[in-house]
Design a protein around this motif. Structure first.
Motif, PDB file in Angstrom:
ATOM      1  N   VAL A  82      50.452  92.987  88.356  1.00  0.00           N
ATOM      2  CA  VAL A  82      51.574  92.055  88.235  1.00  0.00           C
ATOM      3  C   VAL A  82      51.134  90.619  88.530  1.00  0.00           C
ATOM      4  N   GLY A  83      50.186  90.443  89.442  1.00  0.00           N
ATOM      5  CA  GLY A  83      49.715  89.100  89.754  1.00  0.00           C
ATOM      6  C   GLY A  83      49.087  88.427  88.553  1.00  0.00           C
ATOM      7  N   ALA A  84      48.223  89.156  87.856  1.00  0.00           N
ATOM      8  CA  ALA A  84      47.587  88.612  86.654  1.00  0.00           C
ATOM      9  C   ALA A  84      48.592  88.419  85.531  1.00  0.00           C
ATOM     10  N   GLY A  85      49.613  89.281  85.494  1.00  0.00           N
ATOM     11  CA  GLY A  85      50.632  89.148  84.466  1.00  0.00           C
ATOM     12  C   GLY A  85      51.401  87.846  84.587  1.00  0.00           C
ATOM     13  N   VAL A  86      51.702  87.466  85.824  1.00  0.00           N
ATOM     14  CA  VAL A  86      52.476  86.241  86.032  1.00  0.00           C
ATOM     15  C   VAL A  86      51.560  85.025  86.058  1.00  0.00           C
ATOM     16  N   PHE A  87      50.513  85.054  86.870  1.00  0.00           N
ATOM     17  CA  PHE A  87      49.579  83.931  86.968  1.00  0.00           C
ATOM     18  C   PHE A  87      48.163  84.446  86.728  1.00  0.00           C
ATOM     19  N   TYR A  88      47.705  84.298  85.512  1.00  0.00           N
ATOM     20  CA  TYR A  88      46.477  84.947  85.063  1.00  0.00           C
ATOM     21  C   TYR A  88      45.233  84.443  85.798  1.00  0.00           C
ATOM     22  N   HIS A 111      49.796  82.009  82.062  1.00  0.00           N
ATOM     23  CA  HIS A 111      50.411  83.311  82.258  1.00  0.00           C
ATOM     24  C   HIS A 111      49.567  84.401  81.598  1.00  0.00           C
ATOM     25  N   GLY A 112      49.591  85.594  82.192  1.00  0.00           N
ATOM     26  CA  GLY A 112      49.113  86.765  81.466  1.00  0.00           C
ATOM     27  C   GLY A 112      50.166  87.188  80.465  1.00  0.00           C
ATOM     28  N   VAL A 113      51.393  87.385  80.955  1.00  0.00           N
ATOM     29  CA  VAL A 113      52.529  87.629  80.065  1.00  0.00           C
ATOM     30  C   VAL A 113      52.708  86.412  79.160  1.00  0.00           C
ATOM     31  N   THR A 114      52.764  86.629  77.891  1.00  0.00           N
ATOM     32  CA  THR A 114      52.902  85.627  76.816  1.00  0.00           C
ATOM     33  C   THR A 114      51.620  84.856  76.549  1.00  0.00           C
ATOM     34  N   ARG A 115      50.695  84.792  77.507  1.00  0.00           N
ATOM     35  CA  ARG A 115      49.456  84.015  77.416  1.00  0.00           C
ATOM     36  C   ARG A 115      49.716  82.512  77.299  1.00  0.00           C
ATOM     37  N   GLY A 116      50.930  82.084  77.595  1.00  0.00           N
ATOM     38  CA  GLY A 116      51.251  80.663  77.549  1.00  0.00           C
ATOM     39  C   GLY A 116      50.682  79.923  78.738  1.00  0.00           C
ATOM     40  N   THR A 117      50.446  78.618  78.565  1.00  0.00           N
ATOM     41  CA  THR A 117      50.028  77.765  79.669  1.00  0.00           C
ATOM     42  C   THR A 117      51.258  77.067  80.246  1.00  0.00           C
ATOM     43  N   THR A 118      51.214  76.748  81.538  1.00  0.00           N
ATOM     44  CA  THR A 118      52.467  76.448  82.223  1.00  0.00           C
ATOM     45  C   THR A 118      52.282  75.526  83.418  1.00  0.00           C
ATOM     46  N   ILE A 119      53.344  74.789  83.731  1.00  0.00           N
ATOM     47  CA  ILE A 119      53.550  74.166  85.039  1.00  0.00           C
ATOM     48  C   ILE A 119      54.987  74.465  85.430  1.00  0.00           C
ATOM     49  N   TYR A 120      55.197  74.940  86.649  1.00  0.00           N
ATOM     50  CA  TYR A 120      56.544  75.071  87.213  1.00  0.00           C
ATOM     51  C   TYR A 120      56.755  73.956  88.227  1.00  0.00           C
ATOM     52  N   PHE A 121      57.929  73.347  88.181  1.00  0.00           N
ATOM     53  CA  PHE A 121      58.226  72.218  89.052  1.00  0.00           C
ATOM     54  C   PHE A 121      59.731  72.170  89.287  1.00  0.00           C
ATOM     55  N   PHE A 122      60.166  71.324  90.203  1.00  0.00           N
ATOM     56  CA  PHE A 122      61.572  71.251  90.580  1.00  0.00           C
ATOM     57  C   PHE A 122      62.151  69.889  90.243  1.00  0.00           C
ATOM     58  N   ASP A 123      63.384  69.898  89.726  1.00  0.00           N
ATOM     59  CA  ASP A 123      64.081  68.632  89.527  1.00  0.00           C
ATOM     60  C   ASP A 123      64.621  68.153  90.876  1.00  0.00           C
ATOM     61  N   PRO A 124      65.204  66.958  90.969  1.00  0.00           N
ATOM     62  CA  PRO A 124      65.643  66.442  92.272  1.00  0.00           C
ATOM     63  C   PRO A 124      66.691  67.296  92.977  1.00  0.00           C
ATOM     64  N   SER A 125      67.372  68.162  92.226  1.00  0.00           N
ATOM     65  CA  SER A 125      68.398  69.029  92.825  1.00  0.00           C
ATOM     66  C   SER A 125      67.859  70.387  93.242  1.00  0.00           C
ATOM     67  N   GLY A 126      66.589  70.658  92.956  1.00  0.00           N
ATOM     68  CA  GLY A 126      65.998  71.948  93.297  1.00  0.00           C
ATOM     69  C   GLY A 126      66.034  72.962  92.178  1.00  0.00           C
ATOM     70  N   ASN A 127      66.514  72.588  90.993  1.00  0.00           N
ATOM     71  CA  ASN A 127      66.422  73.481  89.842  1.00  0.00           C
ATOM     72  C   ASN A 127      64.979  73.533  89.362  1.00  0.00           C
TER      73      ASN A 127
END
Length: 308
Positions: A288-294, A247-263
Motif C-alpha cells: 500500500v505504501g508504494a501504491g500511494v507514494f511510489y 503515485h504507484g496507483v495511476t502512476r501520476g506525478t503529484t504534489i499535495y498541499f493545503f489552501d489557507p483554509s486547510g483544504n
C-alpha cells in the motif's frame, strides 16, 4: 470510448474560512481565473484551458470542506435519463433550477451513501480559453501562478465506499480502474473510478466519518510543471503535505498541499489511460505504501488522517 453519458468532472464547490485570502490564493498562487460572483457570496473560477464558465467555486463558511462535486453530462436528454435511473435505484434526487449557479443549467442533485453531495448537469456557458476555436495560438501569454490545465478529479473519504462504487458503476456508467485492498485481501481500502479514458475522475477511501474531502486535483501537463508548481508553492510559503513525487496507483506525478483554509489540493500530471475492457489494477496491503507514494514506499500519516 464513445462518451454518451457522463462526460467529465464539471465543478467542485468548496468551503473556505476567509474569502479574501482564498481568492488571492486561488488567483495568484494557483493561477485560476475569476469568472464571477453571485448574490449568495460564491466566487467562481476556471482554469485557463477550460472553456466552460466555471469549474471551481468557493464560499465562506465556518468550516472548510466540500459542498458538492459535479459531473457534466452529454445533454438534457441524458440528464433526464440518468435522473430516472437514480430514482429507479432508490436514490432521492433534487432539481436545482438553471441560473442558481452562474452560467449553469439545471442540475440534478443527490447524495452518495457516504453522504457526499453529487450533482449532474448538461449546460454551462462556454466562455472560451482565450485563444479561440479558429487558428488558435499555442497558449495564452501573461498567465501567472501554477496555471493548471483543468480541474481534474477529487478524492472523497467516507464509510460505505462499496455502495458508492456500485452506484457509480451500475447507474452512472463508471468503471473501476484501480483499487487497494485491506489486510483481509477482499475489502477495498480505496477505489479509483473513471467515466472516460482517464486514470480516474473520482476516487474514494474508506473512512469512519462521512462526507469528508481529501482533495480536489488540478491537472498539469508535464513533470517540469509539477516541479515549477513546487517552486511557486515555496515562494508563497504554501503548506505542502508531500511531493513532488509519484503515485504507484495511476502512476501520476503529484504534489499535495493545503489552501489557507486547510483544504487539501493536488497538482497532478500523467496517469494511466483506461478502457472498459481492461481489468482493474489491484494493490495489496503489503504494498500500500508504494501504491500511494511510489518513491518513499510508505504512507504519509497526514494523507490518511487529515480531511475537511
Amino acid at each position: 470510448m464513445a462518451m454518451t453519458g457522463v462526460l467529465r468532472p464539471g465543478h467542485a464547490v468548496v468551503r473556505v474560512l476567509d474569502l479574501d485570502e482564498s481568492v488571492k490564493f486561488y488567483t495568484d498562487v494557483m493561477g485560476l481565473k475569476e469568472t464571477g460572483r453571485d448574490n449568495s457570496g460564491r466566487v467562481y473560477f476556471k482554469c485557463n484551458e477550460e472553456h466552460d464558465h466555471n469549474s471551481f467555486v468557493i464560499r465562506k463558511a465556518d468550516s472548510a470542506g466540500l459542498d458538492a462535486f459535479a459531473f457534466k453530462v452529454l445533454n438534457n436528454a441524458t440528464l433526464n435519463e440518468l435522473e430516472g435511473k437514480l430514482k429507479d435505484y432508490g436514490v432521492t434526487t433534487e432539481r436545482v433550477p438553471a441560473g442558481e449557479m452562474l452560467e449553469t443549467g439545471e442540475r440534478v442533485r443527490f447524495k452518495l451513501p457516504t453522504e457526499h453531495v453529487i450533482e449532474l448537469y448538461a449546460q454551462k456557458t462556454d466562455v472560451g480559453n482565450g485563444i479561440g476555436y479558429v487558428n488558435p495560438e499555442a497558449f495564452q501569454q501573461g498567465l501567472k501562478g501554477i496555471n493548471p490545465l483543468r480541474m481534474d478529479h477529487c478524492l472523497i473519504y467516507g464509510p460505505d465506499i462499496d455502495a458508492n462504487r456500485k452506484l457509480f458503476e451500475e447507474v452512472l456508467g463508471f468503471g473501476m480502474v484501480e483499487h487497494i485492498l485491506l489486510e483481509d485481501g477482499k475489502t477495498d481500502l480505496a477505489t479509483w473510478l473513471s467515466c472516460g479514458t482517464k486514470a480516474h475522475d473520482i476516487a474514494m477511501v474508506r473512512h469512519g466519518e462521512p462526507a469528508k474531502l481529501h482533495h480536489v486535483s488540478f491537472l498539469l501537463e508535464t513533470w517540469e510543471q509539477v516541479l515549477r508548481a513546487a517552486d511557486i508553492m515555496s515562494m508563497h510559503r504554501v503548506s505542502i503535505d508531500i511531493g513532488p513525487t509519484r503515485h504507484g496507483v495511476t502512476r501520476g506525478t503529484t504534489i499535495y498541499f493545503f489552501d489557507p483554509s486547510g483544504n487539501r489540493m493536488e497538482t497532478f500530471c500523467g496517469g494511466n489511460y483506461w478502457y472498459p475492457d481492461m481489468p482493474p489494477i489491484t494493490w495489496t496491503w503489503d504494498e500500500v505504501g508504494a501504491g500511494v507514494f511510489y518513491h518513499d514506499r510508505k504512507l504519509n500519516e497526514r494523507f490518511l488522517s487529515v480531511v475537511t
